[in-house]
Each structure stands twice: as structure tokens, then as C-alpha cells.
Write an enzyme that holds these catalytic residues in place. Structure first.
Site, short mmCIF file in Angstrom:
data_model
loop_
_atom_site.label_atom_id
_atom_site.label_comp_id
_atom_site.label_asym_id
_atom_site.label_seq_id
_atom_site.Cartn_x
_atom_site.Cartn_y
_atom_site.Cartn_z
N LYS A 77 53.90 8.35 9.66
CA LYS A 77 53.55 8.70 11.05
C LYS A 77 54.63 9.64 11.62
O LYS A 77 55.20 10.42 10.89
CB LYS A 77 53.36 7.44 11.89
CG LYS A 77 52.40 6.45 11.22
CD LYS A 77 51.90 5.41 12.15
CE LYS A 77 51.08 4.40 11.38
NZ LYS A 77 50.36 3.47 12.22
N HIS B 219 42.69 9.44 10.31
CA HIS B 219 43.41 8.22 10.68
C HIS B 219 42.97 7.79 12.08
O HIS B 219 42.68 8.62 12.93
CB HIS B 219 44.92 8.48 10.65
CG HIS B 219 45.71 7.21 10.76
ND1 HIS B 219 45.96 6.61 11.98
CD2 HIS B 219 46.24 6.41 9.81
CE1 HIS B 219 46.63 5.50 11.76
NE2 HIS B 219 46.82 5.35 10.46
N GLU C 202 40.60 0.76 7.19
CA GLU C 202 41.68 0.32 8.07
C GLU C 202 41.09 -0.26 9.36
O GLU C 202 40.78 0.48 10.30
CB GLU C 202 42.58 1.50 8.43
CG GLU C 202 43.25 2.16 7.24
CD GLU C 202 44.55 2.83 7.65
OE1 GLU C 202 45.60 2.38 7.19
OE2 GLU C 202 44.51 3.77 8.44
N SER D 126 48.83 -3.57 8.69
CA SER D 126 49.90 -4.57 8.62
C SER D 126 50.08 -5.16 7.22
O SER D 126 50.33 -6.36 7.07
CB SER D 126 49.68 -5.67 9.66
OG SER D 126 49.67 -5.11 10.95
C1 PEP Z 1 48.42 2.88 9.18
O1 PEP Z 1 48.83 3.44 10.19
O2 PEP Z 1 47.69 3.50 8.39
C2 PEP Z 1 48.80 1.50 8.96
C3 PEP Z 1 48.15 0.80 8.08
O3 PEP Z 1 49.84 1.03 9.73
P1 PEP Z 1 50.54 -0.43 9.61
O4 PEP Z 1 50.76 -0.69 8.14
O5 PEP Z 1 51.83 -0.29 10.36
O6 PEP Z 1 49.61 -1.41 10.20
#
Ligand code: PEP
Length: 256
Positions: free
Chosen positions: A11, A96, A168, A214
């Protein structure tokens, strides 16, 4: 047999100096090990050249978090996929949830970007997943189907080797709340079923589907051990060597 992919999405974190240090740390820990999958880091644009010097595919691959929908020209502030390729990137993350939410990017734009990514010889990681309210309303399957239907049939060059999917669930991104392995498996199996309908059984069977939300060293093994989960897209836990390498080790352990 699909190879796992563990992909770090940094990010808007880590400039060139800090990014190079993290990538070198990950590379040092993994170099010389025979991995049964692929490891990728996706830094901010400006950090890509610094990381390219140390993440040379042995074994850490390099990608970008986004790209423009044109390859060059009068598009102030944009970066074309050919430039990313020249800088050392092999993958580009598209769609994303943060770009869907903050930049209001939509299916038409994703299609243009992914077609261009493929035309430039790069691989795309296409992200999708439901919001918390959509899951609470029992609509997660419909939402995911619509997101896949809105993009996959319009891709000109997509195949299982240049396209990776990343499921996701938005309620799990950066929240510390992870989908259970059963929830992840259910949604991945559903995604694969939708891909089979859209692209055919062969592509569906070979296309990698990552889980994101996460994911950490302590849950990677169980999540990645699910039949249709082929690794992860990792946000927060990709920013520290031990955390990220721990997830790669979880992916290896999931293979038994
Ligand atoms: C992401 O931003 O693609 C993501 C999975 O973030 P996190 O692992 O911090 O939840």
C-alpha cells in the site's frame, strides 16, 4: 497442481530506502530455499526500482499496486504498464477495494487496465469481494458473481498464467477480522464455479485464487490448506520480514 502465491501489498508504505531494506530482508531469508510456490512484493511506484535491485525473482518477484489504463501519453500522474515492466515489475494488482472505494474505479476501467497489462506482457491480480453489509444481507455470492461477470468475459488475453484472482472480503481487510477457513473455502469454490461458467473448466481449474483479509503467520497455514485457496494477498503483515516470511512458511506447511 496450482502453485501458491504469497503476494505482499505494501500500500502507501515504505519509500525506496525502507522498501529496499524490507525486500532484502525477505530475499535473504528465502534465498536458497526450494519453495513450492511464488513470493511477490508490490511496493509503491517510486520504491519499485530500489526493490528491483534486491528482489530479482530469486525467489522474490516484484509487482505494482496499480497502473494507468493507457501505456503512455498526455495523462498527467499516470504510470503505464510498460514502464512498470521496464522497472522490473511482473505483476500488477488491479481493482483493490481501496481503489474501488477511494478512486471510484469501476468494471470498465478494470477491463481496460487488465487488457493493457496483459498486452504489455505482465500478469494481473484482479481483486474482488463483498462489503460487510452485503455479507450481513446474505448477498456475498451474488456480489462476487457480479464482480467476476463484469470483468472476466471482457478480457481479451486472460489465461490462468497471466491472471490471478484475489478474493478479499472488504470487512476483513485491515480490520484484524479474518474470514474463517470454511468461509474462505466456500467463497473460493463459488468463485471457481463462476469462472468455470465464464471461461471454461480448464481455466477455472488452473487459475490461482488468493485469499486477502487480515492474513497472518498464525492463520496462513489453515487458510491456505483449503482446497481452493492458492495463497494470499497480504497487506499489514507484508511490512515486516518475520511476519511475511512466516506467511510463506505457512503456505509451505499447508502443502504438508
Ligand atoms: C489488502 O489490502 O489486500 C489486505 C489483504 O490487507 P490486510 O492483510 O492488512 O487485511
Amino acid at each position: 497442481m496450482r502453485r501458491y502465491l504469497v503476494a505482499g501489498n505494501w500500500k502507501m508504505n515504505l519509500g525506496p530506502a525502507a522498501g529496499r531494506e524490507l525486500a532484502a530482508g525477505v530475499s535473504d531469508r528465502l534465498r536458497g530455499r526450494v519453495l513450492r510456490g511464488d513470493v511477490l512484493v508490490c511496493p509503491p511506484y517510486v520504491t519499485i526500482p530500489a526493490v528491483a535491485a534486491v528482489a530479482d525473482g530469486n525467489p522474490v518477484l516484484l509487482g505494482a499496486q496499480n497502473c494507468g489504463d493507457q501505456d503512455s501519453g498526455a495523462f498527467t500522474g499516470e504510470v503505464g504498464p510498460s514502464m512498470l515492466k521496464e522497472a522490473g515489475a511482473q505483476y500488477v494488482i488491479i481493482a483493490h477495494s481501496e481503489r474501488r472505494q477511494y478512486q471510484r474505479e469501476d468494471d470498465e476501467l478494470f477491463v481496460r487496465k487488465i487488457n493493457l497489462v496483459h498486452a504489455c506482457g505482465l500478469k494481473a491480480i484482479f481483486c474482488y469481494g463483498e462489503l460487510l453489509g452485503e455479507r450481513k444481507a446474505g448477498r456475498e455470492r451474488d456480489v462476487v458473481r457480479a464482480q467476476l461477470e463484469g470483468v472476466l468475459p471482457k478480457l481479451q488475453y486472460a489465461d490462468p498464467y497471466n491472471t490471478v484472482l484475489a478474493y478479499e472480503p472488504v470487512w476483513a481487510i485491515g480490520t484484524g477480522e479474518t474470514a474463517t477457513p470454511e468461509q474462505a473455502q466456500e467463497m473460493h469454490a463459488w468463485s471457481r464455479e463462476v469462472v468455470a461458467r465464464l471461461l471454461g473448466d480448464g481455466p477455472a481449474g488452473n487459475m490461482r485464487i488468493l485469499y486477502g483479509g487480515s492474513c497472518k503467520a498464525s492463520n496462513a497455514r489453515e487458510l491456505f490448506g483449503q482446497k481452493d485457496v492458492d495463497g494470499g494477498l497480504i497487506g499489514g503483515a507484508s511490512l515486516k520480514v518475520d511476519d511475511f516470511v512466516g506467511i510463506v512458511e505457512g503456505a509451505e506447511a499447508a502443502l504438508g
